[in-house]
Design a protein around this motif. Structure first.
Motif, PDB file in Angstrom:
ATOM      1  N   LEU A 151       0.905  -1.220   0.226  1.00 22.94           N
ATOM      2  CA  LEU A 151      -0.042  -0.124  -0.099  1.00 22.94           C
ATOM      3  C   LEU A 151       0.831   1.200  -0.007  1.00 22.94           C
ATOM      4  O   LEU A 151       1.727   1.175   0.690  1.00 22.94           O
ATOM      5  CB  LEU A 151      -0.891  -0.053   1.197  1.00 22.94           C
ATOM      6  CG  LEU A 151      -2.141  -0.910   1.386  1.00 22.94           C
ATOM      7  CD1 LEU A 151      -2.637  -0.652   2.606  1.00 22.94           C
ATOM      8  CD2 LEU A 151      -3.026  -0.952   0.062  1.00 22.94           C
TER       9      LEU A 151
ATOM     10  N   MET B 235      -4.834   6.910  -2.026  1.00 27.89           N
ATOM     11  CA  MET B 235      -4.046   5.700  -1.883  1.00 27.89           C
ATOM     12  C   MET B 235      -4.054   4.629  -3.083  1.00 27.89           C
ATOM     13  O   MET B 235      -5.013   5.153  -3.878  1.00 27.89           O
ATOM     14  CB  MET B 235      -4.434   4.986  -0.724  1.00 27.89           C
ATOM     15  CG  MET B 235      -4.091   3.705  -0.300  1.00 27.89           C
ATOM     16  SD  MET B 235      -4.831   2.844   1.353  1.00 27.89           S
ATOM     17  CE  MET B 235      -4.170   4.096   2.303  1.00 27.89           C
TER      18      MET B 235
ATOM     19  N   ARG C  73      -3.038   0.538  -4.273  1.00 26.24           N
ATOM     20  CA  ARG C  73      -2.427  -0.947  -3.801  1.00 26.24           C
ATOM     21  C   ARG C  73      -1.759  -1.514  -4.816  1.00 26.24           C
ATOM     22  O   ARG C  73      -2.435  -1.610  -6.140  1.00 26.24           O
ATOM     23  CB  ARG C  73      -3.663  -1.622  -3.322  1.00 26.24           C
ATOM     24  CG  ARG C  73      -3.563  -3.060  -2.863  1.00 26.24           C
ATOM     25  CD  ARG C  73      -4.903  -3.517  -2.727  1.00 26.24           C
ATOM     26  NE  ARG C  73      -4.848  -4.816  -1.795  1.00 26.24           N
ATOM     27  CZ  ARG C  73      -4.863  -4.965  -0.366  1.00 26.24           C
ATOM     28  NH1 ARG C  73      -5.078  -3.830   0.204  1.00 26.24           N
ATOM     29  NH2 ARG C  73      -4.928  -5.915   0.304  1.00 26.24           N
TER      30      ARG C  73
ATOM     31  N   GLY D 122      -6.696  -2.509   4.284  1.00 21.68           N
ATOM     32  CA  GLY D 122      -6.527  -1.369   3.631  1.00 21.68           C
ATOM     33  C   GLY D 122      -7.837  -1.163   2.424  1.00 21.68           C
ATOM     34  O   GLY D 122      -7.709  -0.235   1.717  1.00 21.68           O
TER      35      GLY D 122
END
Length: 336
Positions: free
Chosen positions: A34, A52, A54, A110
């Motif tokens: 992440l 964010m 991933r 997450g």
């Protein structure tokens, strides 16, 4: 030393933000990575939020916004993983001296996040990690590298930078502030060259037991260091190292094999005068006393700054600002 390295950009052009900065990175038990950063029109703009992405099986997802309070700037996200549980801490505020620290949590690696809450109720100036990741000691205590930027009481408009550690004994639910890191400001010249003087944005590691160490960004043209033998509650007077620092962010991590890895711009001077390039990782086999091999991440003109680094086994994971346009990512396998 043999290093196998792979570089990626977490996102390409065409994103819904103009500027990106101050990334953070975490690795989960299933191998997923992440990364988070702040992005918007420009640093300090009211539309700046926390984004964010991933990485799974080598590919990055599209960036998504995970923290945004309308009309207020967001700053300096910090990811901290404990198994599959995650904390994301970040600052909000129009001015650094007025920062408040928020925390959100994830129990599913997450994918989803809790509603934000204040890390320390009533905090003004910023508690908890200011830019770099917390560490956990053998006794379970979590230490967050912290600093504040306050105005001189004389009304000169200059800032004084002070560093400390926030300590939690309950998995990050509550935090207690350590003593400030002592430093002799009378010997510092930063205020003559820039708007501030002092030490900020520490990065932490432990050499075992209650022995904790930090490197600090400085206004003095070099990385400074301080050490603690009581688990981070008190610190020795910060002292200059041989490592150059042009008032730009640094980060360090201790690898499983005992190598200490420091990512930084090896440039003396001041950020307003010295470019934030090159960006390198330096390695120490004796707890940061001497330094040997270096791995160059960037060496062309441009800004390559505010790196974040974590270790897992033989692997290092690094993110950093790439010209304020993108966030770069490296995975390195280190074989001493």
């Amino acid at each position: 030393m043999k290093i196998i390295a792979d570089k990626q950009y977490i996102f390409q052009e065409g994103q819904p933000f103009q500027s990106s900065h101050a990334s953070t990175v975490a690795v989960l038990p299933d191998g997923a990575v992440l990364a988070a950063w702040f992005a918007g029109r420009h640093e300090k703009a009211s539309d700046v939020a926390i984004w964010m992405a991933r990485q799974e099986q080598g590919s990055w997802s599209a960036p998504r916004k995970v923290a945004d309070e309308e009309g207020i700037a967001h700053w300096n996200p910090v990811l901290y993983a404990q198994g599959g549980s995650l904390m994301l801490l970040y600052k909000v505020g129009h001015e650094i001296t007025d920062w408040h620290t928020r925390i959100i949590r994830s129990g599913d690696g997450g994918h989803t996040w809790s509603a934000p809450k204040e890390l320390v109720p009533g905090d003004i100036g910023g508690r908890g990690p200011v830019r770099n990741k917390p560490i956990q000691l053998e006794d379970g205590m979590i230490l967050a590298p912290a600093s504040i930027e306050r105005l001189e009481p004389e009304g000169s408009g200059k800032q004084i930078w002070e560093s400390f550690v926030d300590i939690s004994t309950d998995r990050g639910e509550t935090w207690t502030k350590s003593a400030h890191v002592p430093r002799d400001l009378s010997t510092y010249v930063g205020a003559e060259h820039w708007f501030a003087k002092g030490l900020i944005q520490p990065t932490l590691w432990s050499s075992g037991g209650k022995c904790v160490h930090m490197f600090l960004r400085s206004t003095e043209g070099a990385v400074f260091r301080s050490d603690s033998d009581d688990g981070g509650w008190t610190w020795c007077e910060a002292y200059r190292t041989e490592l150059p620092n042009n008032n730009s962010g640094i980060d360090a991590t201790l690898m499983e094999n005992g190598l200490l890895a420091l990512v930084f711009n090896p440039v003396s001077g001041y950020a307003t005068e010295s470019p934030r390039t090159p960006l390198v990782i330096a390695f120490s086999a004796d707890n940061g006393q001497t330094w040997g091999d270096k791995f160059v991440l960037e060496n062309k003109p441009g800004e390559y700054s505010y790196p974040a680094i974590v270790a897992q086994g033989k692997e290092l994971y690094v993110t950093y600002t790439w010209k304020r346009e993108r966030i770069a990512f490296w995975k390195l396998t280190v074989n001493p």
